[in-house]
Scaffold this motif. Structure first.
Motif, PDB file in Angstrom:
ATOM      1  N   HIS A 164     -76.834  89.840  20.047  1.00  0.00           N
ATOM      2  CA  HIS A 164     -76.715  90.245  18.641  1.00  0.00           C
ATOM      3  C   HIS A 164     -75.500  89.609  17.968  1.00  0.00           C
ATOM      4  N   LEU A 165     -74.545  89.112  18.768  1.00  0.00           N
ATOM      5  CA  LEU A 165     -73.378  88.434  18.219  1.00  0.00           C
ATOM      6  C   LEU A 165     -73.621  86.946  17.956  1.00  0.00           C
ATOM      7  N   ASN A 166     -74.760  86.418  18.411  1.00  0.00           N
ATOM      8  CA  ASN A 166     -75.029  84.991  18.280  1.00  0.00           C
ATOM      9  C   ASN A 166     -74.974  84.473  16.843  1.00  0.00           C
ATOM     10  N   PRO A 167     -75.532  85.176  15.859  1.00  0.00           N
ATOM     11  CA  PRO A 167     -75.423  84.645  14.492  1.00  0.00           C
ATOM     12  C   PRO A 167     -73.963  84.491  14.049  1.00  0.00           C
ATOM     13  N   PHE A 168     -73.127  85.472  14.357  1.00  0.00           N
ATOM     14  CA  PHE A 168     -71.720  85.402  13.962  1.00  0.00           C
ATOM     15  C   PHE A 168     -70.970  84.339  14.757  1.00  0.00           C
ATOM     16  N   VAL A 169     -71.086  84.388  16.090  1.00  0.00           N
ATOM     17  CA  VAL A 169     -70.285  83.504  16.945  1.00  0.00           C
ATOM     18  C   VAL A 169     -70.861  82.094  17.009  1.00  0.00           C
ATOM     19  N   MET A 170     -72.137  81.977  17.371  1.00  0.00           N
ATOM     20  CA  MET A 170     -72.692  80.647  17.612  1.00  0.00           C
ATOM     21  C   MET A 170     -73.012  79.896  16.322  1.00  0.00           C
TER      22      MET A 170
ATOM     23  N   PHE B 171     -67.961  73.091  24.470  1.00  0.00           N
ATOM     24  CA  PHE B 171     -67.615  73.916  25.629  1.00  0.00           C
ATOM     25  C   PHE B 171     -67.789  75.394  25.300  1.00  0.00           C
ATOM     26  N   ALA B 172     -67.245  75.813  24.164  1.00  0.00           N
ATOM     27  CA  ALA B 172     -67.332  77.218  23.761  1.00  0.00           C
ATOM     28  C   ALA B 172     -68.782  77.648  23.542  1.00  0.00           C
ATOM     29  N   MET B 173     -69.617  76.754  22.984  1.00  0.00           N
ATOM     30  CA  MET B 173     -71.032  77.066  22.779  1.00  0.00           C
ATOM     31  C   MET B 173     -71.715  77.307  24.114  1.00  0.00           C
TER      32      MET B 173
ATOM     33  N   TYR C  74     -72.405  83.762  28.505  1.00  0.00           N
ATOM     34  CA  TYR C  74     -71.726  85.048  28.421  1.00  0.00           C
ATOM     35  C   TYR C  74     -72.558  86.063  27.636  1.00  0.00           C
ATOM     36  N   SER C  75     -73.043  85.680  26.462  1.00  0.00           N
ATOM     37  CA  SER C  75     -73.796  86.632  25.638  1.00  0.00           C
ATOM     38  C   SER C  75     -75.098  87.040  26.308  1.00  0.00           C
ATOM     39  N   PHE C  76     -75.725  86.111  27.024  1.00  0.00           N
ATOM     40  CA  PHE C  76     -76.963  86.438  27.728  1.00  0.00           C
ATOM     41  C   PHE C  76     -76.703  87.431  28.857  1.00  0.00           C
ATOM     42  N   HIS C  77     -75.675  87.176  29.661  1.00  0.00           N
ATOM     43  CA  HIS C  77     -75.388  88.042  30.810  1.00  0.00           C
ATOM     44  C   HIS C  77     -74.810  89.394  30.419  1.00  0.00           C
TER      45      HIS C  77
END
Length: 133
Positions: free
Chosen positions: A71-77, A55-57, A63-66
């Motif tokens: 740039h946070l994708n490596p850390f978060v995803m 769900f979070a993914m 959210y990150s796209f919109h």
């Protein structure tokens, strides 16, 4: 050849590592909490982490796209959610194939991922039992 020799790549690896450590701790804690609250014969801790992580993914992808926060994708995803549950990455890949209209490929990916992962685990157990028996 894969090389991690520039500062940007090294910084990204550090982000993934830190996020992964956070995600792994969250997975462990969530699993313990679920097991203590709900006694069951099936691994509800792992199931709940996989569902919540998936769900979070999905939510963070949109959210990150919109918000222009890719740039946070490596850390978060990759890091946090990958450490929390690698099932979330699997779910995202399967859903992406489905959304692209590659329904047969998505189905094959799901079946192969589950079946081959279970086979790999089983072979690892059998080999390890043979070595350390």
């Amino acid at each position: 050849m894969c090389r991690a020799n520039d500062a940007s790549m090294i910084a990204t690896f550090i982000q993934v590592a830190l996020g992964g450590a956070i995600g792994a701790m969250l997975r462990y804690g969530a699993g313990l909490c679920v097991m203590r609250v709900i006694a069951s014969g099936i691994p509800l801790g792992v199931l709940s982490v996989n569902v919540l992580g998936s769900f979070a993914m999905g939510a963070f992808t949109v959210y990150s796209f919109h918000r222009g926060l890719q740039h946070l994708n490596p850390f978060v995803m990759t890091g946090v959610l990958g450490g929390f549950t690698t099932f979330s990455a699997f779910s995202l890949e399967a859903f992406t194939l489905y959304e692209r209209g590659q329904i047969a490929a998505a189905g094959l990916y799901v079946v192969l991922s589950v079946a081959l992962s279970l086979l790999g685990l089983g072979l690892g157990v059998l080999i390890a039992r043979g070595i350390w028996a």
